[in-house]
Design a protein around this motif. Structure first.
Motif, short mmCIF file in Angstrom:
data_model
loop_
_atom_site.label_atom_id
_atom_site.label_comp_id
_atom_site.label_asym_id
_atom_site.label_seq_id
_atom_site.Cartn_x
_atom_site.Cartn_y
_atom_site.Cartn_z
N PHE A 32 0.87 -1.37 -0.24
CA PHE A 32 0.06 0.02 -0.10
C PHE A 32 0.72 1.23 -0.19
O PHE A 32 0.56 2.19 -0.64
N GLU A 33 1.99 1.34 0.89
CA GLU A 33 2.89 2.41 0.87
C GLU A 33 3.34 2.96 -0.61
O GLU A 33 3.54 4.00 -0.94
N ALA A 34 3.84 1.92 -1.14
CA ALA A 34 4.59 2.09 -2.53
C ALA A 34 3.64 2.12 -3.65
O ALA A 34 3.69 3.41 -4.39
N VAL A 35 2.44 1.79 -3.59
CA VAL A 35 1.52 1.88 -4.94
C VAL A 35 0.58 3.18 -4.43
O VAL A 35 0.34 4.05 -5.42
N GLN A 36 0.20 3.10 -3.27
CA GLN A 36 -1.04 4.14 -2.97
C GLN A 36 -0.26 5.38 -2.38
O GLN A 36 -1.11 6.51 -2.29
N GLY A 37 0.87 5.24 -1.79
CA GLY A 37 1.47 6.46 -0.80
C GLY A 37 2.68 7.24 -1.52
O GLY A 37 2.29 8.20 -1.89
#
Length: 235
Positions: free
Chosen positions: A24-29
């Motif tokens: 989530f951190e890489a793709v959406q953050g």
């Protein structure tokens, strides 16, 4: 490369669960920050970013907190970007109504996580795409945030009942307290495409409806479509 000589960029990247290659951190953050940085370098004049209703930096859900982080990263580089926060998006290939319709095919009962009391405001995919189109051609929307929901608010239980009724698959509804749903999700998370994750259980503890005073589809002169009108066309 895709941004070279583009007038506008629509950022739609997102995931529903984490995998070994995608967090989530890489793709959406972090990715929205990279997208906005590249858009700025390319001289793009309009940037529209699809976030999610319930985006909250302090949420215990990684999905919701990463969506909020993505908004922050995006606006650092491109403060005039327009952000859209939709509730559950429904349409022919959606991952909500179709998912529970498939579950009804395979199981004699359907789970009501947390008693099915969570509130949702499903929004039609064509209303969302129309919102994007209107924003692309309206400079007054620069730097604004819109929360997108349908005309009706439903409980999770009501949406499951509606799915069963339209798909003609009546099933028993089983109340599943959050702690038990969390336990089940821990087992399912080991699958490549899990039906339920602990993060999704956390999301279900909070209502997913448009907040009071928010700018909405109405502010874009779009009449929201009720899911009751569209679901019979594909369920």
């Amino acid at each position: 490369k895709v941004m070279q000589q583009a007038d506008a960029v629509v950022s739609l990247v997102g995931i529903l669960f984490e995998s070994k290659n995608n967090t989530f951190e890489a793709v959406q953050g972090n990715a929205p920050g990279i997208i906005s940085e590249e858009a700025k370098k390319a001289g793009v004049s309009k940037l529209v970013h699809i976030s999610a209703l319930g985006a909250n930096r302090f949420s215990l859900s990684k999905y919701a907190s990463s969506k909020a982080l993505g908004e922050e990263m995006l606006l650092k580089n491109f403060p005039q970007a327009t952000i859209l926060r939709p509730s559950i998006v429904f349409g022919k290939d959606d991952n909500f109504f179709n998912k529970f319709s498939r579950m009804a095919t395979l199981s004699p009962f359907l789970p009501l996580i947390g008693g099915g009391r969570t509130l949702f405001q499903p929004v039609y995919v064509k209303d969302v795409s129309n919102a994007v189109l209107k924003i692309l051609y309206d400079t007054k929307t620069n730097g604004k945030l819109y929360e997108l929901g349908g005309p009706s608010i439903y409980s999770f239980k009501e949406l499951i009942e509606l799915t069963m009724k339209i798909s003609k698959k009546p099933r028993l509804l089983l109340n599943l307290p959050f702690w038990l749903a969390d336990l089940q999700a821990r087992c399912m998370e080991i699958l490549p495409n899990p039906m339920l994750t602990c993060d999704q259980v956390e999301l279900l503890k909070h209502n997913n409806i448009v907040s009071s005073g928010a700018q909405t589809l109405e502010d874009l002169n779009i009449s929201a479509t009720d899911c009751k009108l569209i679901l019979p066309t594909y369920l």
